[in-house]
Write a protein that holds these residues in place. Structure first.
Motif, PDB file in Angstrom:
ATOM      1  N   ILE A 205       2.933 -28.286  16.543  1.00 43.81           N
ATOM      2  CA  ILE A 205       3.271 -27.655  17.813  1.00 43.81           C
ATOM      3  C   ILE A 205       4.712 -27.158  17.738  1.00 43.81           C
ATOM      4  O   ILE A 205       5.616 -27.903  17.345  1.00 43.81           O
ATOM      5  N   THR A 206       4.933 -25.875  18.129  1.00 42.64           N
ATOM      6  CA  THR A 206       6.205 -25.235  17.812  1.00 42.64           C
ATOM      7  C   THR A 206       6.787 -24.452  18.981  1.00 42.64           C
ATOM      8  O   THR A 206       6.696 -23.219  19.033  1.00 42.64           O
ATOM      9  N   PRO A 207       7.403 -25.138  19.963  1.00 43.64           N
ATOM     10  CA  PRO A 207       8.237 -24.410  20.914  1.00 43.64           C
ATOM     11  C   PRO A 207       9.471 -23.905  20.167  1.00 43.64           C
ATOM     12  O   PRO A 207      10.155 -24.694  19.509  1.00 43.64           O
ATOM     13  N   ARG A 208       9.747 -22.620  20.212  1.00 44.65           N
ATOM     14  CA  ARG A 208      10.821 -22.076  19.369  1.00 44.65           C
ATOM     15  C   ARG A 208      12.121 -22.849  19.587  1.00 44.65           C
ATOM     16  O   ARG A 208      12.670 -23.421  18.652  1.00 44.65           O
ATOM     17  N   PHE A 209      12.621 -22.830  20.785  1.00 44.93           N
ATOM     18  CA  PHE A 209      13.718 -23.693  21.211  1.00 44.93           C
ATOM     19  C   PHE A 209      13.794 -23.592  22.724  1.00 44.93           C
ATOM     20  O   PHE A 209      13.165 -22.727  23.341  1.00 44.93           O
ATOM     21  N   ALA A 210      14.538 -24.495  23.335  1.00 41.40           N
ATOM     22  CA  ALA A 210      14.539 -24.585  24.795  1.00 41.40           C
ATOM     23  C   ALA A 210      14.849 -23.258  25.487  1.00 41.40           C
ATOM     24  O   ALA A 210      14.184 -22.911  26.472  1.00 41.40           O
ATOM     25  N   PRO A 211      15.814 -22.455  25.026  1.00 41.01           N
ATOM     26  CA  PRO A 211      16.094 -21.209  25.733  1.00 41.01           C
ATOM     27  C   PRO A 211      14.926 -20.231  25.791  1.00 41.01           C
ATOM     28  O   PRO A 211      14.859 -19.401  26.701  1.00 41.01           O
ATOM     29  N   SER A 212      14.003 -20.308  24.841  1.00 37.91           N
ATOM     30  CA  SER A 212      12.891 -19.358  24.827  1.00 37.91           C
ATOM     31  C   SER A 212      11.640 -19.898  25.510  1.00 37.91           C
ATOM     32  O   SER A 212      10.598 -19.242  25.505  1.00 37.91           O
ATOM     33  N   CYS A 213      11.735 -21.080  26.116  1.00 38.30           N
ATOM     34  CA  CYS A 213      10.580 -21.692  26.769  1.00 38.30           C
ATOM     35  C   CYS A 213      10.938 -22.109  28.196  1.00 38.30           C
ATOM     36  O   CYS A 213      11.963 -22.754  28.419  1.00 38.30           O
ATOM     37  N   GLN A 233       7.845 -29.338  16.200  1.00 40.68           N
ATOM     38  CA  GLN A 233       9.103 -28.891  15.596  1.00 40.68           C
ATOM     39  C   GLN A 233       9.799 -27.918  16.542  1.00 40.68           C
ATOM     40  O   GLN A 233       9.162 -27.129  17.239  1.00 40.68           O
ATOM     41  N   THR A 234      11.120 -27.985  16.555  1.00 40.12           N
ATOM     42  CA  THR A 234      11.909 -27.075  17.369  1.00 40.12           C
ATOM     43  C   THR A 234      13.355 -27.127  16.898  1.00 40.12           C
ATOM     44  O   THR A 234      13.657 -27.701  15.850  1.00 40.12           O
ATOM     45  N   HIS A 235      14.257 -26.512  17.669  1.00 39.70           N
ATOM     46  CA  HIS A 235      15.683 -26.487  17.352  1.00 39.70           C
ATOM     47  C   HIS A 235      16.457 -27.255  18.424  1.00 39.70           C
ATOM     48  O   HIS A 235      16.002 -27.373  19.558  1.00 39.70           O
ATOM     49  N   ILE A 236      17.642 -27.718  18.038  1.00 38.95           N
ATOM     50  CA  ILE A 236      18.508 -28.383  19.016  1.00 38.95           C
ATOM     51  C   ILE A 236      19.969 -28.214  18.627  1.00 38.95           C
ATOM     52  O   ILE A 236      20.328 -28.310  17.443  1.00 38.95           O
TER      53      ILE A 236
END
Length: 456
Positions: A205-213, A233-236
């Protein structure tokens, strides 16, 4: 068939210790599992006399070679491979809009996706990466194609369809949260169809990162994570401007990490890329939830995001691994990421003290056992123990021909003169090696890459 690998092998025993066995023998059965590991064996016939191993294929490790566990890349954007090395003077948010989104939008065309994905899988295998956690794009057909290619090539892979329903161009984003979930389920179902037991390929499951969701998007993905128990997986905390943006978008959260926590995504199956600017409270929360971190040093330097404090993360008891983060990172080689991790740790040490320095042994641990734990496969891959899968690369180094004007292997960027200690040999490979040193690669005991120069 059963195989016996005979010669030198090297692997991490712990974060700070490499084992270098000069005369070893490792037996791998028909399932690709390690059955025995013998040390101080100078005659392969001793191993062939083991009951049931009389007809095993013997793979002799070259005199100036060694076996090393396959690398595990815990953060790579497969779709961005054509942009590797192209980032100008951008910082993260500018770079996404200038380079990344326009490229990824092209993957609605399967011919584009096929060309790029075949290339990136081939390139990572050639660099000794036996396991990769891939970001694809928002497109279902091309994401499924990436899963097909990984399975066909025999690479162990986590394949994620990127989810993003805000702060992206109109031409490249999910229109609704329902679309996010529906499209993600289609990719999950496809991988279940082609690899039902996830022997090689696993959806992630891949939310790109919080700003794009949006918050609703993250919440629904958290529900999907809980339902399926699939990894995430995502970015932080990659960039300070990004962190400020997250604060503005999610005022109900106390931190970037808390955004994922509130949506039920911050669990032991979460891979958080970058983690450059974590607060002490965030480190404590990540440790409490046993979420994992993928350190991407080349990318963080290229985009001037900052220097991740890996020593502090490790000392806090957080699992850390390495990612190439192509195309923020310029190379699809985890060996390159390992040496970049050493350089970044020395940049940190210049101001924070020598305790921040990472050693050769430590970065090779992050590249193998750290990666295995990050993707939840520490019982299957990452080292040479009975019961583990044979996910391995054979490394061959250039030997200087004493008394002559040349070397025996002109293809190797690493020259071995013969006086080096075993530790020196490994260090030379780490600092100077590349894909030209990777003779062959196995995944689950199957040969998935070899150079034409050698016959095994």
């Amino acid at each position: 068939m059963a195989q016996i690998f005979f010669g030198r092998f090297v692997h991490s025993v712990s974060l700070k210790e490499l084992e270098i066995c000069e005369h070893g023998g490792i037996g791998v059965d028909e399932r690709g599992k390690i059955v025995f590991v013998e040390r101080n064996v100078k005659d392969v016939q001793v191993l062939l006399e083991k009951p049931g191993w009389e007809n095993a294929k013997v793979v002799r490790i070259f005199a100036n070679s060694f076996m090393f566990p396959g690398f595990i890349d815990t953060h790579i954007h497969a779709s961005q491979y054509p942009n590797a090395g192209i980032f100008g003077s951008s910082t993260l948010l500018d770079w996404l809009n200038t380079y990344t989104f326009p490229l990824e939008s092209k993957f609605q065309e399967l011919d584009v996706a096929r060309t790029v994905y075949n290339r990136v899988v081939s390139r990572t295998l050639a660099n000794g990466t036996t396991t990769a956690s891939y970001y694809a794009t928002i497109h279902v057909p091309s994401t499924n194609l990436l899963a097909d290619i990984c399975l066909a090539r025999g690479q162990r892979a986590f394949v994620g369809r990127v989810c993003m329903d805000q702060n992206a161009p109109d031409y490249y984003r999910d229109e609704t949260v329902d679309e996010v979930i529906s499209a993600t389920r289609q990719c999950i179902d496809h991988i279940k169809k082609i690899d039902p037991e996830h022997q090689l390929v696993t959806p992630i499951i891949t939310p790109r990162f919080a700003p794009s969701c949006t918050r609703q998007c993250l919440d629904r993905l958290g529900e999907l994570h809980k339902e399926t128990n699939l990894p995430v997986q995502t970015h932080i905390s990659e960039n300070k401007g990004e962190i400020q943006f997250v604060k503005e978008l999610f005022p109900d959260s106390t931190s970037y990490a808390d955004v994922y926590e509130k949506s039920g995504l911050l669990t032991e199956k979460m891979i958080l890329a970058h983690a450059v600017h974590l607060t002490e409270d965030e480190k404590a929360l990540i440790k409490k939830r046993d979420a994992k971190i993928s350190h991407c040093p080349a990318s963080n330097t290229a985009l001037t995001s900052g220097t991740a404090k890996v020593r502090q993360l490790v000392d806090a008891g957080i699992t850390v691994s390495l990612g190439t983060d192509v195309s923020g990172g310029f190379s699809a080689s985890i060996l390159e990421s390992a040496r970049q991790a050493i350089w970044v740790s020395r940049f940190v040490a210049m101001e924070g003290g020598d305790d921040n320095k990472l050693s050769v042994a430590e970065v090779l641990y992050l590249a193998t056992r750290g990666g295995a734990k990050t993707v939840g496969l520490e019982d299957q891959i990452g080292g040479f123990e009975v019961g583990k899968d044979w996910d391995v690369q054979m490394i061959n180094l250039g030997e200087v021909d004493e008394g002559s004007e040349g070397i025996k292997d002109y293809t190797s960027p690493v020259d071995i003169f013969g006086w080096e200690s075993q530790d020196n040999v490994v260090a030379k490979w780490l600092y100077s090696g590349d894909d030209r040193n990777v003779v062959a690669v196995w995944v689950k005991g199957k040969l998935v890459h070899t150079t034409s120069r050698y016959s095994l």
